[in-house]
Design a protein around this motif. Structure first.
Motif, mmCIF file in Angstrom:
data_model
loop_
_atom_site.group_PDB
_atom_site.id
_atom_site.type_symbol
_atom_site.label_atom_id
_atom_site.label_comp_id
_atom_site.label_asym_id
_atom_site.label_seq_id
_atom_site.Cartn_x
_atom_site.Cartn_y
_atom_site.Cartn_z
ATOM 1 N N HIS A 201 0.797 -1.220 0.000
ATOM 2 C CA HIS A 201 0.000 0.000 0.000
ATOM 3 C C HIS A 201 0.834 1.277 0.000
ATOM 4 N N PHE A 202 2.161 1.154 -0.046
ATOM 5 C CA PHE A 202 3.033 2.329 -0.063
ATOM 6 C C PHE A 202 3.989 2.227 -1.247
ATOM 7 N N SER A 203 4.123 3.326 -1.962
ATOM 8 C CA SER A 203 4.997 3.345 -3.127
ATOM 9 C C SER A 203 6.456 3.364 -2.710
ATOM 10 N N GLN A 204 7.341 3.117 -3.666
ATOM 11 C CA GLN A 204 8.776 3.158 -3.385
ATOM 12 C C GLN A 204 9.189 4.548 -2.907
ATOM 13 N N ALA A 205 8.600 5.576 -3.500
ATOM 14 C CA ALA A 205 8.922 6.946 -3.083
ATOM 15 C C ALA A 205 8.499 7.189 -1.642
ATOM 16 N N GLN A 206 7.345 6.668 -1.228
ATOM 17 C CA GLN A 206 6.885 6.849 0.146
ATOM 18 C C GLN A 206 7.773 6.097 1.133
ATOM 19 N N VAL A 207 8.163 4.871 0.768
ATOM 20 C CA VAL A 207 9.054 4.103 1.637
ATOM 21 C C VAL A 207 10.390 4.828 1.788
ATOM 22 N N SER A 208 10.920 5.324 0.682
ATOM 23 C CA SER A 208 12.197 6.040 0.720
ATOM 24 C C SER A 208 12.091 7.301 1.573
ATOM 25 N N ALA A 209 10.979 8.032 1.441
ATOM 26 C CA ALA A 209 10.780 9.246 2.237
ATOM 27 C C ALA A 209 10.684 8.911 3.719
ATOM 28 N N ALA A 210 10.015 7.799 4.057
ATOM 29 C CA ALA A 210 9.892 7.398 5.459
ATOM 30 C C ALA A 210 11.264 7.063 6.050
ATOM 31 N N VAL A 211 12.079 6.321 5.309
ATOM 32 C CA VAL A 211 13.415 5.963 5.794
ATOM 33 C C VAL A 211 14.273 7.216 5.968
ATOM 34 N N ASP A 212 14.181 8.136 5.031
ATOM 35 C CA ASP A 212 14.962 9.371 5.125
ATOM 36 C C ASP A 212 14.566 10.182 6.369
ATOM 37 N N THR A 213 13.266 10.223 6.667
ATOM 38 C CA THR A 213 12.810 10.958 7.852
ATOM 39 C C THR A 213 13.319 10.298 9.121
ATOM 40 N N VAL A 214 13.257 8.969 9.190
ATOM 41 C CA VAL A 214 13.785 8.252 10.347
ATOM 42 C C VAL A 214 15.285 8.509 10.483
ATOM 43 N N SER A 215 15.999 8.519 9.354
ATOM 44 C CA SER A 215 17.433 8.798 9.387
ATOM 45 C C SER A 215 17.727 10.178 9.962
ATOM 46 N N ARG A 216 16.909 11.161 9.582
ATOM 47 C CA ARG A 216 17.093 12.509 10.134
ATOM 48 C C ARG A 216 16.814 12.527 11.639
#
Length: 357
Positions: free
Chosen positions: A153-168
């Motif tokens: 239910h989540f696109s690759q762009a959404q998954v990537s954005a979520a990981v980037d936010t967690v990284s920050r």
């Protein structure tokens, strides 16, 4: 216009017209129905009614409206009332957030095994770390997933954005010197979803070890009046994993061991340096709105931190032991290696062993 004396529906058929001498006093049924008032019956008058006539129901405006118009007006009023009622009473839902999340935090204090806290080499404080543990400098050791694939239910762009936010969030809460030893917190707070910021604020204004309101559950921080960094470099080893919790929520779990080189606040550059190790397991929930806003819900925080004294209060700041001998450990806590990710981090107090492969 018709004659004022004519009935509302015209002159009845068969009438004598203007030649009828009783035309001004004879009324047909339609004229009677249109009257605004009606005379009481003999029985009502004998019953002592205060007035000789009664007003028919309906004001001037509604009395002249056709029955279909009145019905339509009633339906509109009922529909509007229903819309207002259901709009007010319907439960409010967050269409894209992870809503309802609350941080639960637990800290396991690691006390020295024996002897005391050893001093590290000020010129190369991390030289004693075993190479097999895979430590890297700062964010290079976070172990972010290289392939960020889409979920159901989540696109690759959404998954990537979520990981980037967690990284920050990880960078701000466990690697930034301003947060570690300067007492700053705004960068961490800004990455939290709005419905967790109140809990974060309470954790700072009134920190308490109740598993929900410890400042150290949100971030790694040391008392600026006591602790300084011997180097801004933090050694990190660990991983980040992503899974779909439900159709509206991504779950990101992180598990890292962090090693800090510390010295007493205000100490000279040749002052004693010690290593302080924190293993930090975090679970984040991110809904669609969270991902779009670049914010997270921190749901679980499990940490092991030492060397510290088992009885030290660490809700506001982590409390490293200084270089030198320490008293015996309280009780017989089990030995814990904070680099061993095969063991659970959720404990209470344990004896610390050196990170090893």
């Amino acid at each position: 216009m018709g004659d004022p004396g004519e009935p509302p529906e015209g002159v009845p058929e068969g009438g004598s017209g203007s030649e009828d001498e009783y035309r001004s006093v004879v009324f047909d049924e339609s004229f009677v129905r249109a009257a605004r008032i009606t005379e009481l019956s003999a029985e009502e008058r004998l019953g002592g009614a205060p007035q000789a006539v009664r007003h028919k129901l309906g004001g001037r405006m509604f009395g002249t409206l056709p029955r279909q118009a009145l019905t339509l007006l009633l339906l509109i009023v009922l529909a509007f009332g229903a819309a207002v009622y259901f709009g007010v009473t319907a439960p409010q839902r967050d269409a894209g957030g992870a809503g309802g999340a609350q941080l639960t935090a637990e800290l396991t204090v690691l006390t020295p095994a024996s002897g005391g806290v050893p001093a590290a080499d000020p010129s190369s404080p991390f030289a004693s770390l075993a190479a097999a543990t895979g430590f890297a400098d700062g964010s290079a050791g976070l172990g972010l997933p290289a392939a960020r694939t889409a979920t159901a239910h989540f696109s690759q762009a959404q998954v990537s954005a979520a990981v980037d936010t967690v990284s920050r969030y990880l960078t701000a809460s466990e690697l930034a010197p301003a947060v570690l030893v300067q007492g700053q917190t705004a960068a961490v707070r800004a990455l939290l979803a709005p419905d967790e910021q109140g809990q974060f604020d309470q954790s700072l204004t009134a920190p308490v070890d109740d598993q929900h309101h410890s400042a150290t559950g949100w971030m790694v921080r040391f008392d600026p009046m006591k602790i300084g960094l011997a180097t801004d470099t933090v050694k990190v080893a660990g991983s980040v994993k992503v899974a779909e919790l439900d159709p509206g929520t991504l779950e990101v779990t992180t598990d890292h061991t962090l090693v800090y080189a510390l010295r007493p606040a205000g100490a000279a550059t040749n002052g004693p340096v010690s290593l302080y190790t924190v293993r930090r397991e975090l679970r984040f929930d991110l809904g669609i709105t969270d991902i779009a806003n670049g914010q997270v819900h921190v749901v679980d925080s499990a940490q092991q931190a030492g060397p510290s004294a088992c009885g030290a209060a660490q809700a506001e700041y982590l409390q490293p032991l200084p270089v030198g001998p320490v008293g015996p450990a309280v009780g017989p806590p089990p030995a814990v290696n904070p680099a061993d990710h095969a063991q659970p981090a959720w404990q209470s107090c344990a004896v610390m062993t050196a990170p090893s492969g």
